[in-house]
Write a protein that holds these residues in place. Sequence first.
Motif, mmCIF file in Angstrom:
data_model
loop_
_atom_site.group_PDB
_atom_site.id
_atom_site.type_symbol
_atom_site.label_atom_id
_atom_site.label_comp_id
_atom_site.label_asym_id
_atom_site.label_seq_id
_atom_site.Cartn_x
_atom_site.Cartn_y
_atom_site.Cartn_z
ATOM 1 N N GLY A 54 0.616 -1.241 0.016
ATOM 2 C CA GLY A 54 -0.116 -0.215 -0.019
ATOM 3 C C GLY A 54 0.833 1.449 -0.063
ATOM 4 N N GLY A 55 2.177 1.075 -0.048
ATOM 5 C CA GLY A 55 2.920 2.208 0.021
ATOM 6 C C GLY A 55 3.732 2.466 -1.074
ATOM 7 N N ASN A 56 4.737 3.368 -1.578
ATOM 8 C CA ASN A 56 5.528 3.848 -2.589
ATOM 9 C C ASN A 56 6.707 3.166 -2.421
ATOM 10 O OD1 ASN A 56 3.382 5.558 -4.031
ATOM 11 N ND2 ASN A 56 3.863 7.359 -2.542
ATOM 12 N N PRO A 57 7.541 3.026 -3.323
ATOM 13 C CA PRO A 57 8.547 2.243 -3.219
ATOM 14 C C PRO A 57 9.721 3.435 -2.709
ATOM 15 C CG PRO A 57 7.815 2.085 -5.551
ATOM 16 C CD PRO A 57 6.847 3.073 -4.755
ATOM 17 N N ASN A 58 10.581 2.829 -2.083
ATOM 18 C CA ASN A 58 11.872 3.598 -1.494
ATOM 19 C C ASN A 58 13.020 3.100 -2.102
ATOM 20 O OD1 ASN A 58 10.277 5.181 0.250
ATOM 21 N ND2 ASN A 58 10.208 3.149 1.571
ATOM 22 N N TYR A 59 13.796 4.092 -2.583
ATOM 23 C CA TYR A 59 15.122 3.731 -3.128
ATOM 24 C C TYR A 59 16.319 4.256 -2.239
ATOM 25 C CZ TYR A 59 12.372 2.296 -7.089
ATOM 26 O OH TYR A 59 11.545 1.690 -8.155
ATOM 27 N N ALA A 60 17.499 3.676 -2.552
ATOM 28 C CA ALA A 60 18.859 4.336 -1.995
ATOM 29 C C ALA A 60 18.819 5.289 -3.058
ATOM 30 C CB ALA A 60 19.814 3.071 -1.972
ATOM 31 N N ALA A 61 19.689 6.484 -2.590
ATOM 32 C CA ALA A 61 20.160 7.481 -3.224
ATOM 33 C C ALA A 61 20.919 7.169 -4.604
ATOM 34 C CB ALA A 61 20.678 8.622 -2.597
ATOM 35 N N SER A 62 21.870 6.136 -4.147
ATOM 36 C CA SER A 62 22.647 5.603 -5.117
ATOM 37 C C SER A 62 21.936 5.090 -6.815
ATOM 38 C CB SER A 62 23.929 4.861 -4.455
ATOM 39 O OG SER A 62 23.208 3.759 -4.002
ATOM 40 N N VAL A 63 20.950 4.466 -6.328
ATOM 41 C CA VAL A 63 20.343 3.799 -7.281
ATOM 42 C C VAL A 63 18.992 4.596 -7.861
ATOM 43 C CG1 VAL A 63 20.991 1.596 -6.580
ATOM 44 C CG2 VAL A 63 18.678 2.379 -6.331
ATOM 45 N N ARG A 64 18.602 5.318 -7.147
ATOM 46 C CA ARG A 64 17.282 6.228 -7.674
ATOM 47 C C ARG A 64 17.490 6.635 -9.102
ATOM 48 N NH1 ARG A 64 16.943 9.695 -3.703
ATOM 49 N NH2 ARG A 64 16.067 7.931 -2.275
ATOM 50 N N GLY A 65 16.435 6.386 -9.846
ATOM 51 C CA GLY A 65 16.581 7.076 -11.228
ATOM 52 C C GLY A 65 17.083 5.801 -12.266
ATOM 53 N N ARG A 66 17.818 4.812 -11.578
ATOM 54 C CA ARG A 66 18.246 3.609 -12.553
ATOM 55 C C ARG A 66 17.760 2.589 -12.436
ATOM 56 N NH1 ARG A 66 23.747 2.188 -11.832
ATOM 57 N NH2 ARG A 66 23.425 3.030 -9.504
#
Length: 114
Positions: A54-66
């Motif tokens: 029910g939530g949005n994904p969370n990403y490490a800053a180093s992989v966000r966008g990739r």
Amino acid sequence: QVQLVESGGGLVQAGGSLRLSCAASGTIFGLSAMGWYRQAPGKQRELVALIQTGGNPNYAASVRGRFTISRDSAKNTVYLQMNSLKPEDTAVYYCYLNSGMNYWGKGTLVTVSS
């Protein structure tokens, strides 16, 4: 008992793509999150991406966008699409599931050559 089985790791050149899959089996009650962690040689295990029910994904800053995480709830399967891979993404990638307890897969090796 919950079991997690990862697949999709391998060797890829920098700039390439890989897709990891993780299938959960067993009796799962109250699944709250699935995701991916990684551990590079000599480093601590770190969060890569996590998707909560029910939530949005969370990403490490180093992989966000990739990297993109997605989940098929009907199949209790989570995916990690990894694009624009870099040598620093080289690590063992572990599937993670939380349903009141933490469960881990055995890991799949991703090697990115320069």
